[in-house]
Design a protein around this motif. Structure first.
Motif, PDB file in Angstrom:
ATOM      1  N   LYS A 228      45.266  55.403  38.230  1.00 14.56           N
ATOM      2  CA  LYS A 228      46.202  54.816  37.270  1.00 14.56           C
ATOM      3  C   LYS A 228      45.660  54.799  35.844  1.00 14.56           C
ATOM      4  O   LYS A 228      46.414  54.922  34.896  1.00 14.56           O
ATOM      5  N   ASN A 229      44.347  54.596  35.702  1.00 15.77           N
ATOM      6  CA  ASN A 229      43.783  54.476  34.361  1.00 15.77           C
ATOM      7  C   ASN A 229      42.298  54.845  34.396  1.00 15.77           C
ATOM      8  O   ASN A 229      41.624  54.628  35.397  1.00 15.77           O
ATOM      9  N   VAL A 230      41.839  55.402  33.285  1.00 17.97           N
ATOM     10  CA  VAL A 230      40.417  55.743  33.141  1.00 17.97           C
ATOM     11  C   VAL A 230      39.969  55.320  31.753  1.00 17.97           C
ATOM     12  O   VAL A 230      40.588  55.691  30.751  1.00 17.97           O
ATOM     13  N   ASN A 231      38.913  54.532  31.698  1.00 22.42           N
ATOM     14  CA  ASN A 231      38.237  54.219  30.440  1.00 22.42           C
ATOM     15  C   ASN A 231      36.842  54.805  30.547  1.00 22.42           C
ATOM     16  O   ASN A 231      36.177  54.644  31.566  1.00 22.42           O
TER      17      ASN A 231
ATOM     18  N   GLY B 296      38.273  65.863  35.278  1.00 21.72           N
ATOM     19  CA  GLY B 296      39.324  65.365  36.151  1.00 21.72           C
ATOM     20  C   GLY B 296      38.785  64.225  36.990  1.00 21.72           C
ATOM     21  O   GLY B 296      37.600  64.205  37.341  1.00 21.72           O
ATOM     22  N   ILE B 297      39.642  63.266  37.285  1.00 26.13           N
ATOM     23  CA  ILE B 297      39.289  62.167  38.174  1.00 26.13           C
ATOM     24  C   ILE B 297      40.189  62.283  39.402  1.00 26.13           C
ATOM     25  O   ILE B 297      41.417  62.387  39.279  1.00 26.13           O
ATOM     26  N   GLN B 298      39.574  62.271  40.573  1.00 21.76           N
ATOM     27  CA  GLN B 298      40.295  62.448  41.831  1.00 21.76           C
ATOM     28  C   GLN B 298      39.877  61.339  42.798  1.00 21.76           C
ATOM     29  O   GLN B 298      38.687  61.045  42.934  1.00 21.76           O
ATOM     30  N   ALA B 299      40.857  60.738  43.470  1.00 24.28           N
ATOM     31  CA  ALA B 299      40.585  59.658  44.422  1.00 24.28           C
ATOM     32  C   ALA B 299      40.715  60.171  45.853  1.00 24.28           C
ATOM     33  O   ALA B 299      41.373  61.181  46.112  1.00 24.28           O
ATOM     34  N   ARG B 300      40.104  59.432  46.769  1.00 23.43           N
ATOM     35  CA  ARG B 300      40.115  59.812  48.178  1.00 23.43           C
ATOM     36  C   ARG B 300      40.404  58.589  49.044  1.00 23.43           C
ATOM     37  O   ARG B 300      40.027  57.466  48.697  1.00 23.43           O
ATOM     38  N   ASP B 301      41.095  58.814  50.164  1.00 24.73           N
ATOM     39  CA  ASP B 301      41.189  57.757  51.171  1.00 24.73           C
ATOM     40  C   ASP B 301      40.577  58.250  52.476  1.00 24.73           C
ATOM     41  O   ASP B 301      40.379  59.446  52.669  1.00 24.73           O
ATOM     42  N   ASN B 302      40.261  57.302  53.351  1.00 26.53           N
ATOM     43  CA  ASN B 302      39.507  57.639  54.556  1.00 26.53           C
ATOM     44  C   ASN B 302      40.360  58.272  55.654  1.00 26.53           C
ATOM     45  O   ASN B 302      39.815  58.658  56.685  1.00 26.53           O
ATOM     46  N   VAL B 303      41.657  58.425  55.443  1.00 30.01           N
ATOM     47  CA  VAL B 303      42.531  59.063  56.431  1.00 30.01           C
ATOM     48  C   VAL B 303      42.893  60.488  56.006  1.00 30.01           C
ATOM     49  O   VAL B 303      42.729  61.433  56.760  1.00 30.01           O
TER      50      VAL B 303
ATOM     51  N   GLN C 246      45.224  45.093  44.251  1.00 29.38           N
ATOM     52  CA  GLN C 246      45.849  46.365  43.870  1.00 29.38           C
ATOM     53  C   GLN C 246      46.564  46.212  42.542  1.00 29.38           C
ATOM     54  O   GLN C 246      47.291  45.242  42.361  1.00 29.38           O
ATOM     55  N   PRO C 247      46.401  47.151  41.642  1.00 26.80           N
ATOM     56  CA  PRO C 247      45.360  48.172  41.657  1.00 26.80           C
ATOM     57  C   PRO C 247      43.995  47.523  41.423  1.00 26.80           C
ATOM     58  O   PRO C 247      43.902  46.365  41.052  1.00 26.80           O
ATOM     59  N   PHE C 248      42.940  48.298  41.608  1.00 23.86           N
ATOM     60  CA  PHE C 248      41.592  47.777  41.410  1.00 23.86           C
ATOM     61  C   PHE C 248      40.792  48.761  40.566  1.00 23.86           C
ATOM     62  O   PHE C 248      41.093  49.952  40.518  1.00 23.86           O
ATOM     63  N   THR C 249      39.785  48.241  39.871  1.00 25.09           N
ATOM     64  CA  THR C 249      38.960  49.048  38.970  1.00 25.09           C
ATOM     65  C   THR C 249      37.503  48.968  39.417  1.00 25.09           C
ATOM     66  O   THR C 249      36.998  47.887  39.692  1.00 25.09           O
ATOM     67  N   ARG C 250      36.860  50.146  39.448  1.00 25.14           N
ATOM     68  CA  ARG C 250      35.439  50.206  39.756  1.00 25.14           C
ATOM     69  C   ARG C 250      34.762  51.151  38.763  1.00 25.14           C
ATOM     70  O   ARG C 250      35.396  52.070  38.225  1.00 25.14           O
ATOM     71  N   SER C 251      33.480  50.943  38.547  1.00 27.35           N
ATOM     72  CA  SER C 251      32.738  51.643  37.506  1.00 27.35           C
ATOM     73  C   SER C 251      31.692  52.595  38.075  1.00 27.35           C
ATOM     74  O   SER C 251      31.237  52.422  39.201  1.00 27.35           O
ATOM     75  N   LEU C 252      31.343  53.564  37.250  1.00 25.13           N
ATOM     76  CA  LEU C 252      30.232  54.473  37.536  1.00 25.13           C
ATOM     77  C   LEU C 252      29.561  54.773  36.198  1.00 25.13           C
ATOM     78  O   LEU C 252      30.224  55.178  35.245  1.00 25.13           O
TER      79      LEU C 252
ATOM     80  N   VAL D 135      37.381  53.269  36.393  1.00 23.63           N
ATOM     81  CA  VAL D 135      38.538  53.952  36.964  1.00 23.63           C
ATOM     82  C   VAL D 135      39.368  52.953  37.761  1.00 23.63           C
ATOM     83  O   VAL D 135      38.834  52.233  38.623  1.00 23.63           O
ATOM     84  N   THR D 136      40.665  52.924  37.464  1.00 25.74           N
ATOM     85  CA  THR D 136      41.597  52.054  38.168  1.00 25.74           C
ATOM     86  C   THR D 136      42.402  52.895  39.144  1.00 25.74           C
ATOM     87  O   THR D 136      42.987  53.914  38.760  1.00 25.74           O
ATOM     88  N   ILE D 137      42.419  52.448  40.402  1.00 23.62           N
ATOM     89  CA  ILE D 137      43.090  53.169  41.484  1.00 23.62           C
ATOM     90  C   ILE D 137      44.121  52.265  42.144  1.00 23.62           C
ATOM     91  O   ILE D 137      43.908  51.060  42.296  1.00 23.62           O
ATOM     92  N   ARG D 138      45.221  52.882  42.558  1.00 28.16           N
ATOM     93  CA  ARG D 138      46.268  52.201  43.337  1.00 28.16           C
ATOM     94  C   ARG D 138      46.407  52.924  44.665  1.00 28.16           C
ATOM     95  O   ARG D 138      46.537  54.150  44.703  1.00 28.16           O
ATOM     96  N   HIS D 139      46.337  52.168  45.760  1.00 24.53           N
ATOM     97  CA  HIS D 139      46.529  52.736  47.100  1.00 24.53           C
ATOM     98  C   HIS D 139      47.009  51.623  48.021  1.00 24.53           C
ATOM     99  O   HIS D 139      46.568  50.485  47.913  1.00 24.53           O
ATOM    100  N   ASP D 140      47.886  51.936  48.920  1.00 23.15           N
ATOM    101  CA  ASP D 140      48.404  50.950  49.864  1.00 23.15           C
ATOM    102  C   ASP D 140      47.407  50.747  51.005  1.00 23.15           C
ATOM    103  O   ASP D 140      47.678  51.070  52.162  1.00 23.15           O
ATOM    104  N   ASP D 141      46.234  50.196  50.667  1.00 26.23           N
ATOM    105  CA  ASP D 141      45.219  49.923  51.683  1.00 26.23           C
ATOM    106  C   ASP D 141      45.811  49.015  52.758  1.00 26.23           C
ATOM    107  O   ASP D 141      46.481  48.024  52.444  1.00 26.23           O
TER     108      ASP D 141
END
Length: 117
Positions: free
Chosen positions: A24-27, A97-104, A78-84, A39-45
């Motif tokens: 959703k967002n990248v700073n 590019g920023i790409q997200a992954r889910d475990n399924v 949701q959404p949530f932001t995590r840093s690197l 990086v802010t991600i949205r997923h229906d966990d």
């Protein structure tokens, strides 16, 4: 008729999978010779059975420059932001590019493109 019944039962028992995670967002900020990312991600966990479990930074040719593993589901956040921090981006790279992954489902087909300044 029996084949249809079996198919209907099989489909009814198939779990409903969440949509792929969305960036959703990248700073980002350059710090010395490296970059810090929020990086802010949205997923229906739904819990441990289906959750966004990582995001990564790619150069324009798809080479991974950095990855952030996500250690647990974020069902109620949701959404949530995590840093690197400390990501090295090679000289000459003008877009990432920023790409997200889910475990399924694995890596999302959507990659959020960002031009570097």
């Amino acid at each position: 008729m029996l084949k249809r019944s079996i198919l209907a039962i099989a489909l009814a028992a198939t779990p409903v999978l969440a949509d792929p995670p969305v960036v959703k967002n990248v700073n980002m900020k350059k710090v010395g010779d490296s970059w810090d990312f929020d990086v802010t991600i949205r997923h229906d966990d739904t819990g441990w059975d289906d959750y966004a479990d990582a995001w990564r930074i790619l150069d324009g040719e798809g080479k991974e420059l950095g990855m952030r593993n996500l250690a647990h589901p974020h069902v109620n956040e949701q959404p949530f932001t995590r840093s690197l921090s400390g990501v090295k981006i090679p000289e000459g790279v003008t877009e990432i590019g920023i790409q997200a992954r889910d475990n399924v489902n694995g890596w999302s087909p959507e990659i959020k493109r960002i031009k570097l300044r």
